[in-house]
Design an enzyme around this catalytic site. Structure first.
Site, PDB file in Angstrom:
ATOM      1  N   PHE A 125       0.879  -1.181   0.000  1.00  0.00           N
ATOM      2  CA  PHE A 125       0.000   0.000   0.000  1.00  0.00           C
ATOM      3  C   PHE A 125       0.907   1.219   0.000  1.00  0.00           C
ATOM      4  O   PHE A 125       1.670   1.425   0.961  1.00  0.00           O
ATOM      5  CB  PHE A 125      -0.847  -0.069   1.273  1.00  0.00           C
ATOM      6  CG  PHE A 125      -1.815   1.058   1.523  1.00  0.00           C
ATOM      7  CD1 PHE A 125      -3.141   0.950   1.106  1.00  0.00           C
ATOM      8  CD2 PHE A 125      -1.429   2.187   2.222  1.00  0.00           C
ATOM      9  CE1 PHE A 125      -4.058   1.959   1.386  1.00  0.00           C
ATOM     10  CE2 PHE A 125      -2.340   3.207   2.506  1.00  0.00           C
ATOM     11  CZ  PHE A 125      -3.656   3.091   2.086  1.00  0.00           C
ATOM     12  N   LEU A 127       1.100   5.070  -0.019  1.00  0.00           N
ATOM     13  CA  LEU A 127       0.435   6.362   0.139  1.00  0.00           C
ATOM     14  C   LEU A 127       1.443   7.450   0.531  1.00  0.00           C
ATOM     15  O   LEU A 127       1.481   8.524  -0.064  1.00  0.00           O
ATOM     16  CB  LEU A 127      -0.641   6.221   1.232  1.00  0.00           C
ATOM     17  CG  LEU A 127      -1.498   7.437   1.545  1.00  0.00           C
ATOM     18  CD1 LEU A 127      -2.391   7.795   0.359  1.00  0.00           C
ATOM     19  CD2 LEU A 127      -2.386   7.172   2.770  1.00  0.00           C
ATOM     20  N   PRO A 130       7.713  11.647   0.751  1.00  0.00           N
ATOM     21  CA  PRO A 130       8.651  12.396   1.588  1.00  0.00           C
ATOM     22  C   PRO A 130       8.008  13.653   2.196  1.00  0.00           C
ATOM     23  O   PRO A 130       8.268  13.997   3.343  1.00  0.00           O
ATOM     24  CB  PRO A 130       9.784  12.746   0.622  1.00  0.00           C
ATOM     25  CG  PRO A 130       9.752  11.640  -0.389  1.00  0.00           C
ATOM     26  CD  PRO A 130       8.309  11.259  -0.545  1.00  0.00           C
ATOM     27  N   GLY A 133       2.871  12.903   4.727  1.00  0.00           N
ATOM     28  CA  GLY A 133       2.660  11.791   5.662  1.00  0.00           C
ATOM     29  C   GLY A 133       1.237  11.856   6.190  1.00  0.00           C
ATOM     30  O   GLY A 133       0.294  11.393   5.556  1.00  0.00           O
ATOM     31  N   HIS A 340      12.561  -6.524  34.113  1.00  0.00           N
ATOM     32  CA  HIS A 340      13.797  -7.240  33.787  1.00  0.00           C
ATOM     33  C   HIS A 340      15.040  -6.540  34.338  1.00  0.00           C
ATOM     34  O   HIS A 340      16.134  -7.104  34.277  1.00  0.00           O
ATOM     35  CB  HIS A 340      13.960  -7.384  32.269  1.00  0.00           C
ATOM     36  CG  HIS A 340      13.171  -8.517  31.672  1.00  0.00           C
ATOM     37  ND1 HIS A 340      11.786  -8.515  31.606  1.00  0.00           N
ATOM     38  CD2 HIS A 340      13.567  -9.688  31.110  1.00  0.00           C
ATOM     39  CE1 HIS A 340      11.389  -9.625  31.012  1.00  0.00           C
ATOM     40  NE2 HIS A 340      12.448 -10.362  30.708  1.00  0.00           N
ATOM     41  N   GLU A 365       0.212   3.998   9.970  1.00  0.00           N
ATOM     42  CA  GLU A 365      -1.253   3.972   9.748  1.00  0.00           C
ATOM     43  C   GLU A 365      -1.952   5.044  10.586  1.00  0.00           C
ATOM     44  O   GLU A 365      -3.046   4.837  11.106  1.00  0.00           O
ATOM     45  CB  GLU A 365      -1.809   2.561  10.002  1.00  0.00           C
ATOM     46  CG  GLU A 365      -1.193   1.568   9.026  1.00  0.00           C
ATOM     47  CD  GLU A 365      -1.921   0.258   8.924  1.00  0.00           C
ATOM     48  OE1 GLU A 365      -3.127   0.205   9.165  1.00  0.00           O
ATOM     49  OE2 GLU A 365      -1.257  -0.729   8.569  1.00  0.00           O
TER      50      GLU A 365
HETATM   51  C1  LIG Z   1       8.208   1.157   9.421  1.00  0.00           C
HETATM   52  C2  LIG Z   1       7.214   1.987   8.664  1.00  0.00           C
HETATM   53  C3  LIG Z   1       6.364   1.353   7.767  1.00  0.00           C
HETATM   54  C4  LIG Z   1       5.454   2.122   7.020  1.00  0.00           C
HETATM   55  N1  LIG Z   1       4.695   1.505   6.052  1.00  0.00           N
HETATM   56  C5  LIG Z   1       3.941   2.275   5.221  1.00  0.00           C
HETATM   57  C6  LIG Z   1       3.277   1.691   4.097  1.00  0.00           C
HETATM   58  O1  LIG Z   1       3.331   0.480   3.864  1.00  0.00           O
HETATM   59  N2  LIG Z   1       2.571   2.511   3.270  1.00  0.00           N
HETATM   60  C7  LIG Z   1       2.487   3.851   3.475  1.00  0.00           C
HETATM   61  O2  LIG Z   1       1.844   4.541   2.686  1.00  0.00           O
HETATM   62  N3  LIG Z   1       3.109   4.438   4.535  1.00  0.00           N
HETATM   63  C8  LIG Z   1       3.838   3.679   5.403  1.00  0.00           C
HETATM   64  N4  LIG Z   1       4.491   4.266   6.459  1.00  0.00           N
HETATM   65  C9  LIG Z   1       4.349   5.698   6.677  1.00  0.00           C
HETATM   66  C10 LIG Z   1       3.550   6.044   7.935  1.00  0.00           C
HETATM   67  O3  LIG Z   1       2.196   5.745   7.757  1.00  0.00           O
HETATM   68  C11 LIG Z   1       3.830   7.533   8.252  1.00  0.00           C
HETATM   69  O4  LIG Z   1       5.157   7.584   8.749  1.00  0.00           O
HETATM   70  C12 LIG Z   1       2.848   8.104   9.248  1.00  0.00           C
HETATM   71  O5  LIG Z   1       1.562   8.209   8.689  1.00  0.00           O
HETATM   72  C13 LIG Z   1       3.271   9.502   9.727  1.00  0.00           C
HETATM   73  O6  LIG Z   1       3.636  10.318   8.663  1.00  0.00           O
HETATM   74  P1  LIG Z   1       5.048  11.083   8.712  1.00  0.00           P
HETATM   75  O7  LIG Z   1       6.086  10.085   9.054  1.00  0.00           O
HETATM   76  O8  LIG Z   1       5.220  11.842   7.454  1.00  0.00           O
HETATM   77  O9  LIG Z   1       4.929  12.078   9.936  1.00  0.00           O
HETATM   78  P2  LIG Z   1       4.315  13.559   9.897  1.00  0.00           P
HETATM   79  O10 LIG Z   1       2.977  13.544   9.254  1.00  0.00           O
HETATM   80  O11 LIG Z   1       5.337  14.471   9.345  1.00  0.00           O
HETATM   81  O12 LIG Z   1       4.121  13.831  11.436  1.00  0.00           O
HETATM   82  C14 LIG Z   1       5.199  14.263  12.284  1.00  0.00           C
HETATM   83  C15 LIG Z   1       4.611  14.571  13.656  1.00  0.00           C
HETATM   84  O13 LIG Z   1       3.650  15.646  13.536  1.00  0.00           O
HETATM   85  C16 LIG Z   1       2.422  15.214  14.081  1.00  0.00           C
HETATM   86  N5  LIG Z   1       1.329  15.829  13.306  1.00  0.00           N
HETATM   87  C17 LIG Z   1       1.181  15.903  11.961  1.00  0.00           C
HETATM   88  N6  LIG Z   1       0.076  16.552  11.645  1.00  0.00           N
HETATM   89  C18 LIG Z   1      -0.524  16.906  12.813  1.00  0.00           C
HETATM   90  C19 LIG Z   1      -1.720  17.592  13.161  1.00  0.00           C
HETATM   91  N7  LIG Z   1      -2.581  18.060  12.235  1.00  0.00           N
HETATM   92  N8  LIG Z   1      -2.010  17.776  14.478  1.00  0.00           N
HETATM   93  C20 LIG Z   1      -1.182  17.290  15.434  1.00  0.00           C
HETATM   94  N9  LIG Z   1      -0.034  16.634  15.175  1.00  0.00           N
HETATM   95  C21 LIG Z   1       0.282  16.430  13.876  1.00  0.00           C
HETATM   96  C22 LIG Z   1       2.405  13.704  13.973  1.00  0.00           C
HETATM   97  O14 LIG Z   1       1.516  13.138  14.920  1.00  0.00           O
HETATM   98  C23 LIG Z   1       3.863  13.396  14.267  1.00  0.00           C
HETATM   99  O15 LIG Z   1       4.048  13.383  15.658  1.00  0.00           O
HETATM  100  C24 LIG Z   1       5.381   3.513   7.226  1.00  0.00           C
HETATM  101  C25 LIG Z   1       6.214   4.131   8.156  1.00  0.00           C
HETATM  102  C26 LIG Z   1       7.145   3.393   8.845  1.00  0.00           C
HETATM  103  C27 LIG Z   1       8.076   4.115   9.776  1.00  0.00           C
END
Ligand SMILES: Cc1cc2nc3c(=O)[nH]c(=O)nc-3n(C[C@H](O)[C@H](O)[C@H](O)COP(=O)(O)OP(=O)(O)OC[C@H]3O[C@@H](n4cnc5c(N)ncnc54)[C@H](O)[C@@H]3O)c2cc1C
Length: 387
Positions: A125, A127, A130, A133, A340, A365
């Site tokens: 999936f 979505l 860079p 998110g 532990h 997610e």
């Molecule tokens: C190991 C791993 C596997 C993954 N697998 C997938 C996958 O298979 N497919 C896929 O599409 N994605 C995947 N992801 C992406 C994942 O879903 C995103 O990392 C996640 O949704 C957060 O997005 P971001 O990392 O860009 O953080 P950001 O959106 O940049 O958020 C950074 C911080 O800001 C906060 N924040 C952002 N907006 C707001 C708001 N409006 N109000 C308050 N706080 C806010 C967030 O809570 C977070 O604390 C994966 C990520 C990892 C690390």
């Protein structure tokens, strides 16, 4: 989406015993080595398929078992209890098939779901980008309609299973000026020309569940690669995520269960001041809190499953179940590290791996903050009689 038939003939306790016996025999023993080697567990994914666990809640007419979400949660929980990384690959598969299930045309469901449900076809999936998110509407990957098909350019990041998956559901803007409503979902089969991948990203936990940056350089897809209809991708993504968030709750409950088992075991074996540390009330309080949190999280996940299977609006229940279970899991694992003592900080201890593995659950997610925003957003429409 219509309600799924419920499995009134399936004994969930028996089903759990069967999956646990399989997981104890085949998954748990190699989990530490896979964390070290970071190797994709292809053989174990095939074993999950052989156990008929890849399409548990997919309707029978599309080749699945047609069982309830509760049954799926049992399998996810038991796999996660044995190896969180394997569970992450496994749940990413379910997340990848959801868009076809909830948004695909009849023809697409018939074409893709039987292979996905049997495990012959592994799903992903895509979505996240860079710069997009939590805010998916800011995605920059674009798809342009031409006579020979859709031309896609852009990139995705942190995509689980991306290189291993036979089918990735990928989201792109078909109308960049329309924000969320300009997003469309595409079915992208493995080997499509123009797609390349980074090396697997080096991660804190779930290290044998690879994630990749995916590059799309004028990727051409047939016109019928659009899942459902153009412009529905944002809705499809959020609906799929809501449904899959309950699986993340189950992952959390599986890891938390394993942590609790390890804590209880260690507390009875470890002696200080001439007594097993279990005899100290401070340790009993920690274990009691873990048990209470785990039971509450499981009940919440079961409730969300029933909301889903009844075909009701799932947004609030899915977010509550993910938030409650993943936060509880982190707290339980942390308390078991505490039980532990120094041994819990050592790489050789299982709880150390669980501590690293469980951290992702509060992020992917939808982060915990995004879940809380969704829950709060529903507050005005909740009647107090619903409590
Ligand atoms: C190991 C791993 C596997 C993954 N697998 C997938 C996958 O298979 N497919 C896929 O599409 N994605 C995947 N992801 C992406 C994942 O879903 C995103 O990392 C996640 O949704 C957060 O997005 P971001 O990392 O860009 O953080 P950001 O959106 O940049 O958020 C950074 C911080 O800001 C906060 N924040 C952002 N907006 C707001 C708001 N409006 N109000 C308050 N706080 C806010 C967030 O809570 C977070 O604390 C994966 C990520 C990892 C690390």
């Amino acid at each position: 989406m219509t309600a799924q038939p419920l499995d009134d003939t399936l004994d969930l306790t028996e089903f759990r015993s069967t999956v646990r016996a399989f997981a104890n025999a085949e998954i748990l023993p190699g989990a530490a080595e896979r964390d070290e080697s970071k190797e994709f567990p292809a053989r174990l994914m095939r074993r999950l398929a052989e156990q008929d666990l890849m399409g548990i809640s997919v309707p029978e007419e599309f080749g699945g078992l047609g069982l309830s979400t509760r049954a799926q949660l049992v399998a996810v929980e038991e796999v996660a209890r044995a190896d969180a990384a394997l569970a992450s690959i496994y749940t990413a598969h379910y997340l990848g098939l959801e868009p076809i299930l909830v948004g695909g045309t009849e023809e697409q469901k018939k074409r893709w779901l039987p292979g996905l449900a049997s495990g012959e076809v592994l799903a992903g999936f895509a979505l996240t980008e860079p710069d997009a998110g939590s805010d998916i509407a800011s995605m920059r990957t674009v798809a342009r309609r031409e006579d020979d098909g859709w031309h896609l350019s852009g990139s995705k990041t942190f995509i689980s299973n991306a290189r291993e998956a036979d089918l990735v559901v990928l989201f792109a803007k078909t109308d960049p000026s329309a924000g969320f409503r300009g997003i469309t979902a595409f079915a992208v089969p493995k080997g499509t020309p123009g797609i390349s991948y980074s090396e697997p990203q080096d991660k804190m936990g779930i290290r044998s569940a690879p994630t990749y940056t995916v590059y799309l350089d004028d990727v051409v897809l047939p016109h019928d690669a659009v899942i459902g209809t153009e412009g529905r991708g944002g809705n499809i993504a959020l609906t799929a995520l809501n449904r899959a968030r309950i699986d993340v709750a189950a992952m959390a409950n599986g890891i938390a269960l394993r942590a609790w088992e390890l804590g209880r075991e260690y507390a009875s074996e470890r002696k200080q001041f001439g007594h097993p540390i279990f005899e100290f009330q401070a340790i009993q309080l920690l274990l009691g809190e873990c048990d209470a949190k785990l039971v509450a999280s499981r009940v919440t996940a079961d409730w969300a499953s029933d909301v889903k299977d009844a075909g009701q609006d799932l947004r609030r229940a899915a977010s509550i179940s993910k938030y409650v279970a993943t936060e509880a899991c982190f707290s339980i694992v942390d308390q078991v590290v505490q039980i532990h003592g120094g041994a819990g900080f050592m790489r050789e201890s299982e709880i150390e791996r669980l501590y690293r593995d469980c951290r992702i659950l509060r992020i992917f997610e939808g982060t915990s903050q995004i879940q809380l925003l969704t829950i709060a957003g529903n507050a005005p429409s909740i009647r107090s009689t619903e409590y």
